[in-house]
Design a protein around this motif. Sequence first.
Motif, PDB file in Angstrom:
ATOM      1  N   SER A  35     125.981  61.649  81.113  1.00  0.00           N
ATOM      2  CA  SER A  35     126.303  60.224  80.995  1.00  0.00           C
ATOM      3  C   SER A  35     125.158  59.359  81.496  1.00  0.00           C
ATOM      4  O   SER A  35     124.802  58.346  80.867  1.00  0.00           O
ATOM      5  CB  SER A  35     127.587  59.923  81.780  1.00  0.00           C
ATOM      6  OG  SER A  35     128.664  60.708  81.321  1.00  0.00           O
ATOM      7  N   ALA A  36     124.573  59.746  82.629  1.00  0.00           N
ATOM      8  CA  ALA A  36     123.460  58.967  83.180  1.00  0.00           C
ATOM      9  C   ALA A  36     122.254  59.009  82.247  1.00  0.00           C
ATOM     10  O   ALA A  36     121.573  57.984  82.050  1.00  0.00           O
ATOM     11  CB  ALA A  36     123.097  59.500  84.563  1.00  0.00           C
ATOM     12  N   ALA A  37     121.971  60.168  81.660  1.00  0.00           N
ATOM     13  CA  ALA A  37     120.830  60.273  80.736  1.00  0.00           C
ATOM     14  C   ALA A  37     121.061  59.407  79.500  1.00  0.00           C
ATOM     15  O   ALA A  37     120.118  58.768  78.994  1.00  0.00           O
ATOM     16  CB  ALA A  37     120.633  61.734  80.330  1.00  0.00           C
ATOM     17  N   PHE A  41     118.401  56.420  78.487  1.00  0.00           N
ATOM     18  CA  PHE A  41     117.644  56.416  77.231  1.00  0.00           C
ATOM     19  C   PHE A  41     118.129  55.345  76.259  1.00  0.00           C
ATOM     20  O   PHE A  41     117.438  55.048  75.274  1.00  0.00           O
ATOM     21  CB  PHE A  41     117.728  57.787  76.568  1.00  0.00           C
ATOM     22  CG  PHE A  41     116.894  58.826  77.245  1.00  0.00           C
ATOM     23  CD1 PHE A  41     115.512  58.764  77.211  1.00  0.00           C
ATOM     24  CD2 PHE A  41     117.492  59.866  77.947  1.00  0.00           C
ATOM     25  CE1 PHE A  41     114.726  59.723  77.848  1.00  0.00           C
ATOM     26  CE2 PHE A  41     116.730  60.832  78.587  1.00  0.00           C
ATOM     27  CZ  PHE A  41     115.342  60.754  78.546  1.00  0.00           C
ATOM     28  N   ALA A  42     119.307  54.760  76.505  1.00  0.00           N
ATOM     29  CA  ALA A  42     119.839  53.729  75.605  1.00  0.00           C
ATOM     30  C   ALA A  42     119.394  52.330  75.993  1.00  0.00           C
ATOM     31  O   ALA A  42     119.781  51.356  75.329  1.00  0.00           O
ATOM     32  CB  ALA A  42     121.373  53.783  75.587  1.00  0.00           C
ATOM     33  N   ASN A  43     118.577  52.197  77.038  1.00  0.00           N
ATOM     34  CA  ASN A  43     118.229  50.849  77.509  1.00  0.00           C
ATOM     35  C   ASN A  43     117.402  50.089  76.483  1.00  0.00           C
ATOM     36  O   ASN A  43     117.491  48.866  76.397  1.00  0.00           O
ATOM     37  CB  ASN A  43     117.505  50.937  78.854  1.00  0.00           C
ATOM     38  CG  ASN A  43     116.118  51.526  78.740  1.00  0.00           C
ATOM     39  OD1 ASN A  43     115.152  50.844  78.408  1.00  0.00           O
ATOM     40  ND2 ASN A  43     115.998  52.822  79.012  1.00  0.00           N
ATOM     41  N   GLY A  44     116.609  50.795  75.663  1.00  0.00           N
ATOM     42  CA  GLY A  44     115.809  50.099  74.655  1.00  0.00           C
ATOM     43  C   GLY A  44     116.667  49.432  73.601  1.00  0.00           C
ATOM     44  O   GLY A  44     116.434  48.279  73.219  1.00  0.00           O
ATOM     45  N   VAL A 121     124.836  46.974  78.455  1.00  0.00           N
ATOM     46  CA  VAL A 121     124.542  45.670  77.843  1.00  0.00           C
ATOM     47  C   VAL A 121     124.946  44.541  78.780  1.00  0.00           C
ATOM     48  O   VAL A 121     124.212  43.552  78.941  1.00  0.00           O
ATOM     49  CB  VAL A 121     125.257  45.549  76.490  1.00  0.00           C
ATOM     50  CG1 VAL A 121     125.134  44.128  75.945  1.00  0.00           C
ATOM     51  CG2 VAL A 121     124.671  46.531  75.486  1.00  0.00           C
ATOM     52  N   GLU A 122     126.116  44.671  79.427  1.00  0.00           N
ATOM     53  CA  GLU A 122     126.558  43.631  80.352  1.00  0.00           C
ATOM     54  C   GLU A 122     125.616  43.518  81.543  1.00  0.00           C
ATOM     55  O   GLU A 122     125.340  42.413  82.023  1.00  0.00           O
ATOM     56  CB  GLU A 122     127.982  43.945  80.836  1.00  0.00           C
ATOM     57  CG  GLU A 122     129.057  43.785  79.777  1.00  0.00           C
ATOM     58  CD  GLU A 122     129.161  42.350  79.272  1.00  0.00           C
ATOM     59  OE1 GLU A 122     128.933  41.425  80.084  1.00  0.00           O
ATOM     60  OE2 GLU A 122     129.463  42.162  78.086  1.00  0.00           O
ATOM     61  N   VAL A 123     125.103  44.633  82.018  1.00  0.00           N
ATOM     62  CA  VAL A 123     124.146  44.596  83.130  1.00  0.00           C
ATOM     63  C   VAL A 123     122.850  43.915  82.693  1.00  0.00           C
ATOM     64  O   VAL A 123     122.264  43.125  83.442  1.00  0.00           O
ATOM     65  CB  VAL A 123     123.870  46.025  83.649  1.00  0.00           C
ATOM     66  CG1 VAL A 123     122.780  46.005  84.708  1.00  0.00           C
ATOM     67  CG2 VAL A 123     125.140  46.639  84.229  1.00  0.00           C
ATOM     68  N   VAL A 124     122.412  44.199  81.472  1.00  0.00           N
ATOM     69  CA  VAL A 124     121.197  43.554  80.951  1.00  0.00           C
ATOM     70  C   VAL A 124     121.392  42.044  80.863  1.00  0.00           C
ATOM     71  O   VAL A 124     120.502  41.257  81.234  1.00  0.00           O
ATOM     72  CB  VAL A 124     120.844  44.140  79.564  1.00  0.00           C
ATOM     73  CG1 VAL A 124     119.733  43.308  78.904  1.00  0.00           C
ATOM     74  CG2 VAL A 124     120.394  45.585  79.701  1.00  0.00           C
ATOM     75  N   GLY A 136     117.894  49.911  82.997  1.00  0.00           N
ATOM     76  CA  GLY A 136     118.545  51.075  82.401  1.00  0.00           C
ATOM     77  C   GLY A 136     118.612  52.262  83.341  1.00  0.00           C
ATOM     78  O   GLY A 136     119.677  52.848  83.551  1.00  0.00           O
ATOM     79  N   TRP A 137     117.488  52.604  83.940  1.00  0.00           N
ATOM     80  CA  TRP A 137     117.466  53.789  84.804  1.00  0.00           C
ATOM     81  C   TRP A 137     118.120  53.524  86.149  1.00  0.00           C
ATOM     82  O   TRP A 137     118.651  54.462  86.771  1.00  0.00           O
ATOM     83  CB  TRP A 137     116.041  54.282  84.970  1.00  0.00           C
ATOM     84  CG  TRP A 137     115.524  54.895  83.704  1.00  0.00           C
ATOM     85  CD1 TRP A 137     114.609  54.383  82.848  1.00  0.00           C
ATOM     86  CD2 TRP A 137     115.942  56.149  83.139  1.00  0.00           C
ATOM     87  NE1 TRP A 137     114.412  55.211  81.772  1.00  0.00           N
ATOM     88  CE2 TRP A 137     115.220  56.321  81.925  1.00  0.00           C
ATOM     89  CE3 TRP A 137     116.843  57.132  83.525  1.00  0.00           C
ATOM     90  CZ2 TRP A 137     115.388  57.425  81.113  1.00  0.00           C
ATOM     91  CZ3 TRP A 137     117.010  58.252  82.719  1.00  0.00           C
ATOM     92  CH2 TRP A 137     116.287  58.396  81.526  1.00  0.00           C
TER      93      TRP A 137
END
Length: 231
Positions: A35-37, A41-44, A121-124, A136-137
């Motif tokens: 889940s963390a990975a 990797f989805a942050n982009g 997305v909400e954190v971004v 993301g990380w």
Amino acid sequence: METVVMIIMLLVGMSFVLKLTCHSWAGIAALSILSAAFVGFANGFASQQSKTRIADWLGRPELMLDTSVLLTVDIFIQIFFCVLMARKLAGTLGRKGNIALQTALWFPGLLIFPVLFSLLVEVVFAMPGVDFGVIGWSTAAFLLMLMPLAAIGLKWLLPEVELRIELMFLINLLIAALGVVATVNGRTAATGTSSVEWGALAAVFGLLCAGGIAGIFYDRIITKKQISKLQ
């Protein structure tokens, strides 16, 4: 609509953590790392989203109907796991059942990944100006610590495995009910009618009766087999 989707996401997260409590430490670590990975990797892709685009997704009936397919498959597998786990606790699970149980146990679910992506997305959105990679990380690291702690906390609050399985079963039934509301997306017909389809009503009643009778006979056959094994 957004409120219903938010409730579904919270319930999906709760179901995922309840399933983690059925794993060993190795299983909890493996699924937490997965889940963390995914989040890392989805942050982009998450950085390319906007609230307008997300609102547009929620307002498209065809997309919501496609999502209902994933919802149905995921709920079916989670309920299937609950049934198999209950049978194992009762001591009536065979070799093939154990294989199916382990397969369902290691299946993390289809819905948890959209939920984690939505959280990212909400954190971004909440941290404008911060590097997307850092967001993301950092979120991934937070989840990597949070998931095992949440599983430990639930085990402490609900030490009985049977109670946790029952709660997971009920949560998935609630997700299924809310999923109907979310995927319909306000398109339910409001026109009333006074006619009754007696044929369809009789068919449903017949199916219920047939299923009940079949269940009674099946239960008696299984009970007789268990008694014969004990003798």
